[in-house]
Design a protein around this motif. Structure first.
Motif, PDB file in Angstrom:
ATOM      1  N   ILE A 118     -10.192   2.509  17.131  1.00  8.76           N
ATOM      2  CA  ILE A 118     -10.185   3.087  18.474  1.00  8.76           C
ATOM      3  C   ILE A 118     -10.114   2.004  19.533  1.00  8.76           C
ATOM      4  O   ILE A 118      -9.324   2.096  20.491  1.00  8.76           O
ATOM      5  N   GLU A 125      -7.390   1.439  22.462  1.00 12.13           N
ATOM      6  CA  GLU A 125      -7.811   1.848  23.800  1.00 12.13           C
ATOM      7  C   GLU A 125      -8.577   0.757  24.548  1.00 12.13           C
ATOM      8  O   GLU A 125      -9.344   1.056  25.466  1.00 12.13           O
ATOM      9  N   ARG A 182     -16.414   6.590  23.302  1.00 16.87           N
ATOM     10  CA  ARG A 182     -15.599   6.349  22.118  1.00 16.87           C
ATOM     11  C   ARG A 182     -16.442   6.126  20.859  1.00 16.87           C
ATOM     12  O   ARG A 182     -16.018   6.490  19.760  1.00 16.87           O
TER      13      ARG A 182
END
Length: 231
Positions: free
Chosen positions: A59, A63, A80
């Motif tokens: 992730i 991101e 997240r």
């Protein structure tokens, strides 16, 4: 045992970690990368469930810019990380047949870096709570964190917060090497990231060995000063 730590200096932040993973359930120890980039001006590391940390790494790789550009980085990290932790906690099997202890999925995340000229040191504990450590200038996570905190306390008289970031690099490696010498579950190679507002620089193994020579010189100077203390 895992140790991931962050040290703030006058003009930068150092994030460092060991690379030894201990799996008590299977009686294994093996090296693994614990320190990762978070965009061009930050780094992060974690301890705990390797499965959860792997998912978090994917992730963050996708991101990183969104996290760093967020108005509140702590909340962006939390948004997240928390779903990943919840997923792994909900699917964690506590009683494994034929195994006395299945271990724990408790996972910590530590991230540090710069947004413009503003530094941040943020951690997330296994319950998802956010901690900010820019003012204290030091934080460590992992099962070796208490030992790292104690080692840092013994170095406070050197005032790393007032020194150039290169001093912080040497101090971080000295702390990790001290834990390596005192705990069989902390081991190298050691990973170090030197971060300034200009960017994050992950040191190569050769560069880490160069820093270790500075650590040795520091220790020798201390010994010399102690030898001359009563002259």
């Amino acid at each position: 045992m895992t140790v991931v730590l962050a040290v703030r200096c006058a003009n930068g932040i150092v994030v460092a970690s060991d690379s030894q993973i201990t799996d008590p359930g299977r009686g294994l120890s093996y090296p693994a990368q614990k320190l990762h980039s978070l965009g061009a001006h930050a780094a992060w590391g974690g301890s705990g469930s390797r499965a959860a940390l792997y998912d978090i790494e994917q992730i963050f790789n996708d991101e990183a810019d969104a996290v760093i550009e967020a108005k509140n980085i702590g909340h962006a990290l939390q948004a997240r990380v928390l779903p990943v932790l919840k997923h792994h906690y909900e699917n964690f099997i506590t009683d494994v047949p034929g195994q006395e202890a299945a271990g724990t999925p408790a996972t910590y995340v530590l991230a540090a870096g710069y947004v413009g000229d503003d530094p941040f040191i943020i951690d997330l504990d296994p319950s998802g709570l956010i901690g900010h450590h820019e003012e204290t200038g030091f934080q460590a996570v992992g099962s070796g964190a208490p030992m790292a905190q104690q080692a840092h306390a013994l170095l406070t008289h050197f005032h790393m917060r007032e020194r150039d970031v290169d001093y912080g690099v040497v101090a971080a490696l000295r702390v990790l090497d001290a834990l390596d010498a005192s705990s069989p579950s902390v081991g190298g190679p050691m990973d170090i990231c030197r971060i300034t507002p200009e960017g994050a620089d992950h040191l190569s193994p050769k560069e880490v060995e160069g820093v270790r020579k500075q650590v040795k010189r520091w220790v020798e100077l201390e010994q010399r000063a102690l030898d001359d203390l009563f002259d």
